[in-house]
Design a protein around this motif. Structure first.
Motif, mmCIF file in Angstrom:
data_model
loop_
_atom_site.group_PDB
_atom_site.id
_atom_site.type_symbol
_atom_site.label_atom_id
_atom_site.label_comp_id
_atom_site.label_asym_id
_atom_site.label_seq_id
_atom_site.Cartn_x
_atom_site.Cartn_y
_atom_site.Cartn_z
ATOM 1 N N GLY A 154 0.848 -1.075 -0.005
ATOM 2 C CA GLY A 154 0.070 0.022 -0.128
ATOM 3 C C GLY A 154 0.900 1.307 0.019
ATOM 4 N N GLU A 155 0.261 2.379 -0.156
ATOM 5 C CA GLU A 155 0.951 3.717 -0.319
ATOM 6 C C GLU A 155 1.762 4.175 0.898
ATOM 7 O OE1 GLU A 155 -0.088 8.256 -1.070
ATOM 8 O OE2 GLU A 155 -1.318 6.854 -1.901
ATOM 9 N N LYS A 156 1.255 3.512 2.156
ATOM 10 C CA LYS A 156 1.580 4.177 3.400
ATOM 11 C C LYS A 156 2.374 2.646 4.009
ATOM 12 C CE LYS A 156 -1.350 7.794 4.490
ATOM 13 N NZ LYS A 156 -2.426 8.174 5.552
ATOM 14 N N LYS A 184 10.883 4.009 -2.928
ATOM 15 C CA LYS A 184 9.689 4.829 -3.119
ATOM 16 C C LYS A 184 9.625 5.755 -4.400
ATOM 17 C CE LYS A 184 7.964 6.646 0.586
ATOM 18 N NZ LYS A 184 7.750 7.457 2.185
#
Length: 608
Positions: free
Chosen positions: A93-95, A137
């Protein structure tokens, strides 16, 4: 040396190499195994190689036949690994955070992701984790993973166990590099990093301390019973959100970072005869981890005559065990597969043994998991290190000192190969990390910081440090020689001379004996034989073992000896004194016959 193969060698392929979940005592389902074929190179300097020399099968070291390399890393060389991975293969996930785990890399290493340094580690026997989230990232596609390894083996003071560049006798082939599973794990931005599970048998409770990056609520649920089916269901996403009510023992809300007591009314014991495991589910707002534990206590207590003995769950329990080196002809430090680890534990149990002394090696987490679930007590050695050993002092003279009951202080740092302050500090760091890593495994009942004076120093202070880290287990302060009169065990090694022990407040255990050799043609790696008494025929070997027990061990049990560790589980290279051959294809003694001898030892201990 001749090439030996185990029954599992042919089953090891790049597509089917150590695929099992590597950390069963702290499990999450979102993970990816990185074992398999990597590129490798061996260089004379630490510059990134311009080209790689071939492929290596991870997690086998280049010295191991199963690696496909067959080369030895020299102390002045560097070993490089390279492979690529895509985070798209995981649900990230993004986080979320992406963690890179190494089970063990021998001896020191530096890790790079996409050309950027992710971290480094020193010490060849313990796991380490790197958070590589920031390095990947915003990047898509494949990412390059590069690992640089240096291993000076026994030419320095680092921990090395039985490894020796000039192997022979009681010392074995040196190995290097990655030798346990490499894997990726996806975790939320705020995740459970560690859990310490401390069963208190006498209080009837388990104390749990879950650790995250900051204080937050955590739900703790204890349930009956943890097994392989339960673990597989959790890892495969088939573990229901709620555990059936009839299985729940207790559920409680707590706060991370604080130890929480969970009372267990009418709890079930763990023992080698009935290795009952409780499951523990930890849940925070974002994270979910499955663990397990057991209720057992191992103590030294005195009987009505004042003799000190080993007790399991406050009952006298004679610990008949085997020395276990954890070496394999096809994988060296790395067993060919998970089934091979299980085979060793089950073979020892079938012969009536209750304990394995894991000798100067820290195993993969799955070995301890199998001991936990199958029911095998473990005495865990710290891995020895230090500069070159003075054999005349730590072997020959030490044997005489032990026989004559002469005490020698371990302050002789030159003679005991511990002059380097850096080496002593590294030993302490690795000792702390080992105890933290293995603390939750119920099978482990005793820590053994030093063996036969190999790099021994400040044993009394080290014992105090272990007590502060873990006061729930026994300590064999100095196995064999150079006893400083501390710890819980009066530890005796006996190979050549008859032994006796003095009754005292510590429990008397014969922590090494036997070592009888029987060479089985077609199942030996070397023409040389190393052992403490040699036999040519199987029937003579069996008679010799039985005579040793009847004349040497049984009389001491009648006097109060409360444990005995036979050398050893399997042959290793020139050392053909195992009850199993090195390839694990021949058992030198009938299992039921050996089981009866162990039963006689236990019966003698129960009668006295």
């Amino acid at each position: 040396m001749a090439e030996l193969k185990t029954r599992w060698s042919r089953l090891v392929t790049p597509e089917n190499v150590w695929k099992e979940y590597p950390r069963p005592d702290f499990a999450r389902p979102n993970w990816k195994n990185l074992n398999g074929l990597w590129e490798y190179a061996i260089t004379e300097d630490e510059k990134v190689p311009k080209a790689f020399q071939g492929q290596i099968l991870v997690p086998f070291s280049p010295e191991a036949p199963l690696s496909g390399v067959g080369k030895r890393l020299k102390p002045e060389e560097w070993l490089w690994y390279r492979r690529c991975f895509g985070k798209e293969e995981l649900s990230v996930g993004e986080k979320d955070r992406l963690l890179l785990h190494f089970g063990a890399v021998d001896q020191s290493c530096c890790v790079y992701v996409d050309g950027q340094k992710a971290g480094s580690h020193v010490g060849g026997y313990l796991p380490f984790t790197l958070d590589i989230t920031e390095l990947i990232k915003g990047k898509s596609g494949e990412h390059e993973l590069l690992v640089k390894v240096r291993d000076i083996s026994d030419t320095g003071w680092h921990s090395r166990g039985k490894q020796k560049l000039a192997s022979g006798g009681m010392y074995y082939t040196a190995q290097s590099g990655i030798w346990q599973t490499v894997w990726l794990e996806v975790v939320p931005d705020q995740y459970l990093r560690h859990v310490r599970i401390r069963p208190d048998y006498d209080r009837g409770s388990v104390f749990v301390r879950a650790v995250t990056g900051k204080r937050e609520p955590v739900s703790m649920t204890v349930f009956e019973a943890f097994d392989e089916e339960c673990l597989d269901a959790f890892l495969n996403g088939n573990f229901s959100g709620t555990i059936p009510d009839h299985d729940i023992v207790i559920s409680r809300r707590a706060v991370t970072g604080r130890e929480t007591e969970l009372p267990l009314q009418g709890f079930k014991n763990w023992s080698p005869e009935d290795p009952f495991l409780y499951g523990l589910l930890l849940e925070t707002e974002k994270d979910r981890v499955l663990c397990y534990f057991a209720m057992r206590t191992c103590t030294v207590e005195k009987d009505e005559t004042g003799n000190a003995g080993l007790y399991l769950n406050h009952k006298p329990y004679f610990q008949t065990g085997l020395l276990d080196q954890g070496y394999w002809p096809d994988g060296l430090y790395t067993a060919p597969c998970d089934e091979a680890l299980i085979f060793d534990v089950q073979s020892a149990k079938a012969m009536g043994y209750r304990m394995l002394r894991k000798h100067v090696k820290v195993e993969t987490a799955r070995w301890y998991y199998h001991c936990d679930r199958l029911g095998m007590l473990v005495w865990q050695d710290m891995v020895n290190g230090g500069s070159a050993y003075q054999d005349w002092f730590v072997t020959y003279l030490a044997t005489a000192f032990s026989y004559l009951k002469i005490s020698v202080k371990d302050s002789h740092r030159r003679l005991l190969s511990r002059r380097e302050r850096e080496g002593r500090n590294q030993f302490r760091r690795e000792l702390r990390d080992m105890i933290k890593t293995l603390y939750n495994h119920p099978s482990i009942v005793c820590w053994v910081p030093f063996n036969e004076g190999w790099g021994q120093f400040d044993a009394e202070k080290i014992t105090e440090e272990i007590r502060r880290m873990d006061n729930t287990r026994l300590i064999d302060q100095a196995s064999g020689w150079y006893d400083q009169k501390g710890g819980d065990i009066q530890s005796i090694h006996s190979y050549f001379l008859p032994f006796t022990f003095r009754k005292e407040d510590r429990a008397a255990v014969l922590t090494e004996y036997g070592g009888y050799s029987l060479r089985v043609d077609g199942h030996c790696q070397s023409e040389k034989i190393y052992g403490y008494k040699t036999f040519d025929k199987s029937e003579d070997f069996c008679r010799g073992v039985e005579k040793l027990l009847e004349q040497t061990v049984f009389p001491q049990i009648r006097k109060g000896l409360c444990g005995a560790v036979y050398t050893q589980l399997s042959d290793v290279e020139e050392e053909v004194n195992g009850l199993l051959t090195y390839d694990r294809l021949v058992q030198k003694v009938p299992a039921e016959w050996m089981r009866q001898l162990n039963r006689r030892m236990i019966s003698l201990a129960e009668e006295k």
